[in-house]
Enzyme design. Structure first.
Site, short mmCIF file in Angstrom:
data_model
loop_
_atom_site.label_atom_id
_atom_site.label_comp_id
_atom_site.label_asym_id
_atom_site.label_seq_id
_atom_site.Cartn_x
_atom_site.Cartn_y
_atom_site.Cartn_z
N TRP A 128 0.61 -12.35 -7.65
CA TRP A 128 -0.68 -11.69 -7.47
C TRP A 128 -0.58 -10.25 -7.82
O TRP A 128 0.32 -9.50 -7.63
CB TRP A 128 -1.03 -11.78 -6.27
CG TRP A 128 -2.06 -10.98 -5.70
CD1 TRP A 128 -2.01 -9.72 -5.17
CD2 TRP A 128 -3.37 -11.31 -5.72
NE1 TRP A 128 -3.44 -8.97 -4.88
CE2 TRP A 128 -4.31 -10.22 -5.17
CE3 TRP A 128 -4.35 -12.39 -5.75
CZ2 TRP A 128 -5.55 -10.07 -5.05
CZ3 TRP A 128 -5.61 -12.17 -5.63
CH2 TRP A 128 -6.20 -11.29 -5.22
N ASN A 130 -3.28 -6.44 -7.71
CA ASN A 130 -4.64 -6.06 -7.58
C ASN A 130 -4.73 -4.57 -8.18
O ASN A 130 -4.31 -4.58 -9.43
CB ASN A 130 -5.46 -6.15 -6.21
CG ASN A 130 -4.61 -5.92 -5.12
OD1 ASN A 130 -3.81 -6.35 -4.50
ND2 ASN A 130 -5.12 -4.66 -4.25
N ASP A 131 -5.03 -3.54 -7.13
CA ASP A 131 -5.22 -2.27 -8.00
C ASP A 131 -4.26 -1.63 -8.77
O ASP A 131 -2.77 -1.86 -8.31
CB ASP A 131 -5.48 -1.33 -6.64
CG ASP A 131 -6.33 -1.85 -5.56
OD1 ASP A 131 -6.85 -2.84 -5.66
OD2 ASP A 131 -6.24 -1.07 -4.35
N GLN A 147 -0.56 -2.77 -7.42
CA GLN A 147 -0.39 -3.71 -6.09
C GLN A 147 -0.07 -5.09 -6.42
O GLN A 147 -0.67 -5.79 -7.25
CB GLN A 147 -1.88 -3.59 -5.25
CG GLN A 147 -2.20 -2.49 -4.66
CD GLN A 147 -1.53 -2.42 -3.63
OE1 GLN A 147 -1.58 -2.94 -2.49
NE2 GLN A 147 -0.22 -1.49 -3.63
N TRP A 155 -2.74 -13.01 -2.52
CA TRP A 155 -2.39 -11.47 -1.88
C TRP A 155 -1.28 -11.41 -0.41
O TRP A 155 -1.64 -12.33 0.28
CB TRP A 155 -3.59 -10.85 -1.34
CG TRP A 155 -3.69 -9.23 -1.13
CD1 TRP A 155 -3.73 -8.18 -1.84
CD2 TRP A 155 -3.42 -9.05 0.33
NE1 TRP A 155 -3.65 -7.21 -1.20
CE2 TRP A 155 -3.26 -7.74 0.29
CE3 TRP A 155 -3.18 -9.54 1.54
CZ2 TRP A 155 -3.19 -6.87 1.38
CZ3 TRP A 155 -2.93 -8.82 2.56
CH2 TRP A 155 -2.89 -7.38 2.52
N PHE A 187 0.56 -0.21 0.29
CA PHE A 187 -0.49 -0.15 -0.25
C PHE A 187 -1.09 0.98 -1.34
O PHE A 187 0.10 1.43 -1.87
CB PHE A 187 -1.74 0.12 0.74
CG PHE A 187 -2.29 -1.22 1.58
CD1 PHE A 187 -1.20 -2.30 1.58
CD2 PHE A 187 -3.30 -1.44 2.22
CE1 PHE A 187 -1.62 -3.55 2.13
CE2 PHE A 187 -3.56 -2.49 2.71
CZ PHE A 187 -2.63 -3.46 3.06
N SER A 188 -2.13 0.88 -1.76
CA SER A 188 -2.41 1.69 -3.04
C SER A 188 -2.28 3.15 -2.97
O SER A 188 -2.18 3.77 -2.01
CB SER A 188 -3.95 1.53 -3.51
OG SER A 188 -3.87 0.33 -4.12
N ARG A 257 -6.75 5.29 3.73
CA ARG A 257 -5.89 4.78 2.84
C ARG A 257 -6.14 5.34 1.38
O ARG A 257 -7.25 5.87 1.17
CB ARG A 257 -5.74 3.48 2.73
CG ARG A 257 -6.97 2.61 2.33
CD ARG A 257 -6.77 1.20 2.30
NE ARG A 257 -8.05 0.46 2.17
CZ ARG A 257 -8.84 -0.15 3.14
NH1 ARG A 257 -8.22 0.17 4.42
NH2 ARG A 257 -10.04 -0.82 2.99
N ASP A 258 -5.20 5.20 0.53
CA ASP A 258 -5.40 5.15 -1.08
C ASP A 258 -5.16 6.86 -1.55
O ASP A 258 -6.02 7.13 -1.94
CB ASP A 258 -6.51 4.36 -1.66
CG ASP A 258 -6.42 3.03 -1.16
OD1 ASP A 258 -5.42 2.54 -0.83
OD2 ASP A 258 -7.59 2.47 -1.26
#
Ligand code: FRU
Length: 547
Positions: A128, A130-131, A147, A155, A187-188, A257-258
């Site tokens: 998987w 993502n970002d 990610q 995910w 995480f991101s 986050r991020d």
């Protein structure tokens, strides 16, 4: 939708049912790849993988307890050849012996050739994504961290996958860059090059690449961490004193986050999403951060960057956005963002979590977004949208963001033909000859409406272009052309196997959609109320995976 689903899934998996107590198996790393089988018939279980010299790594997997793998995922273990690793797993779990070492990824030859493998969008070999994370240019390479769940097509197990490109078109996938650890999953976040060695992580003649990410602790909130690399992002060492920011209590939320870090004059700026908006932190050494301001109205995946207006370098304005791509335009003094207008939207559809590059060699503001598209039947999931160059332009509505594919990407398109002043039917006859839409295609069209109603381009049962002049709506979003009396619309449409991307009127608005080649007709077709196609240009594109 998918995003919410993904977070819920995460919450479920981190709490319950999955402690890795019990049995142990010790294995020697005999070959390059640790191969991990997957069967979606079975629930997830939590393992612990202990590699000598590294921290124990938690891994959540769906081991086929009936011995029948649906597909295989992998971890590149080149760096650990000859070592003995220990896998701890729940007592009584069957199928652990199916985790083995192989010199090749199972079915390696089919990778990038699968029926639903995008041919002009970045995807990962297995698992998987993502970002986009840590977008930074350094030493001839555009880095794309992302990610990634390396062990399943859904995910979980958030790590930073890694790919590099010299031209923003062709990508080489590299081993996973940052793995989860005892603090949590990764995480991101973002990455910078610390040329002045403010962090002290650099070596003589070798600046550190410093990555910032969110540690998802799975119950104790989200904290910010960092890691650095001295080998061009190939391997990272986590900072010994992580977390560097822990603001969960202050904001009374688990949503902090991020981190998006960039240099500003002599200091560093971090934009961090905290509960109801984006906070600004500042630092002189990348390790110690001070909160300085907060702008409400944003969710997840911040970015903040300056751009000249209409090319005038003297007076740039700043763009701040959140994950949906909706943005404010304003001023920024290194500590505080002051909005002047917003929120606006430059793109719709599947685009999410767009990030821009740090440190581009020519100062271009280049963006990559996650395209929330599925890839039915495949052992990978999610893709990156086409890299775009951003600019600010004065429009009739004020200053707005413009986004179009980077010149490198436009350059790979090979013209098939160019036509002028076609009726709808004539244009459709031409499109019908481009029968093989499993190959990448680009259709550029200037459409003219004869009534103030609709004009569209349809493919596989969806409207890739869907203009409703009566409602002043384009692909479902409010859109009013620069000349409000205009009966024209230009569109530059990129057709890939599982998605389409359309850039309208030179990038004033864009839209990306999922494409299902099994639905409706795979031949694109113009329609509407007797529209004409004043200009039509068709191009094919080579697969970005072709050597
Ligand atoms: C956005 C996001 C981020 C988070 C990451 C986790 O898609 O929810 O906010 O860091 O995904 O994978």
């Amino acid at each position: 939708m998918k995003n919410l689903h993904k977070l819920l899934l995460g919450a479920l998996c981190m709490g319950v049912a999955m402690s890795a107590t019990g049995a142990e198996r010790t294995l020697k790393v005999t070959d390059r790849y640790m191969v991990v089988p997957v069967s979606h018939k079975f629930d997830r279980v939590r393992l612990k993988v202990a590699i000598p010299g590294l921290e124990d790594m938690p891994v959540v997997v769906r081991i086929p307890q009936d011995g029948k793998a649906e597909y295989y995922t992998f971890r590149d273990m080149s760096a650990h050849k000859g070592k003995k690793i220990t896998i701890t797993y729940p007592d009584g779990l069957k199928g652990i012996d199916l985790i083995t070492f192989k010199p090749e990824i199972p079915d390696e030859a089919s990778i990038y050739h699968e029926p639903n493998r995008p041919q002009m969008h970045f995807t990962t070999r297995r698992g998987w994504i993502n970002d986009p994370n840590g977008l930074v240019y350094y030493d001839g390479e555009y880095h794309l961290f992302y990610q990634h769940n390396p062990y399943e097509r859904d995910w979980e197990n958030m790590t930073w996958g890694h790919a590099v490109s010299k031209d923003l078109v062709h990508w080489q996938e590299l081993p996973t860059a940052i793995h989860p650890d005892s603090l949590g999953t990764i995480f991101s976040g973002s990455a910078v090059i610390d040329y002045r060695n403010t962090s002290g992580f650099g070596k003589k003649d070798k600046p550190a690449m410093v990555a910032f990410y969110t540690i998802e602790t799975g119950g104790k909130g989200q904290k910010q961490g960092m890691a650095y690399s001295l080998d061009n992002g190939r391997t990272f060492t986590k900072y010994a004193h992580n977390p560097i920011i822990d603001s969960t209590d202050k904001w009374q939320t688990n949503d902090t986050r991020d981190p998006r870090v960039f240099p500003y004059g002599d200091h560093w700026v971090m934009v961090l999403n905290e509960r109801d908006g984006h906070s600004i932190y500042r630092s002189d050494n990348l390790r110690d951060w001070t909160f300085v301001s907060h702008t409400t109205g944003f969710w997840e995946c911040p970015d903040l960057f300056p751009l000249p207006v209409d090319g005038n370098e003297a007076n740039p304005l700043w763009v701040m956005w959140g994950a949906s791509g909706t943005y404010m335009i304003g001023r920024f003094d290194g500590e505080k963002f002051t909005p002047l207008s917003g929120k606006h939207r430059f793109a719709g559809g599947s685009l999410y979590a767009t990030q821009t590059y740090n440190n581009t060699p020519d100062g271009r503001r280049i963006a990559i977004a996650w395209g929330r598209q599925g890839h039915p039947g495949e052992n990978f999931n999610g893709q990156m949208l086409i890299p775009t160059e951003l600019s600010l332009r004065t429009t009739k509505d004020g200053v707005r963001l413009v986004s179009k594919p980077v010149a490198e990407f436009e350059a790979i398109a090979k013209p098939v033909g160019s036509w002028k002043n076609l009726t709808q039917d004539q244009a459709n006859e031409i499109l019908a000859k481009q029968a093989d839409t499993t190959k990448p295609l680009r259709i550029r069209a200037k459409m003219r409406l004869s009534h103030a109603t609709d004009a569209f381009l349809e493919l596989n049962g969806r409207r890739v272009i869907d203009y409703d002049l009566n409602q002043t709506r384009l692909n479902g979003y409010h859109y009013s052309p620069q000349d409000p009396t205009s009966m024209e619309l230009t569109a530059d449409v990129y057709v890939d196997r599982t998605s389409t991307e359309a850039f309208f009127d030179g990038g004033l608005f864009s839209d990306s959609q999922e494409r299902d080649m099994k639905r409706g007709s795979s031949t694109p077709r113009f329609g509407g109320n007797r529209i004409t196609i004043e200009e039509l240009d068709i191009y094919t594109l080579p697969s970005i995976w072709e050597k």
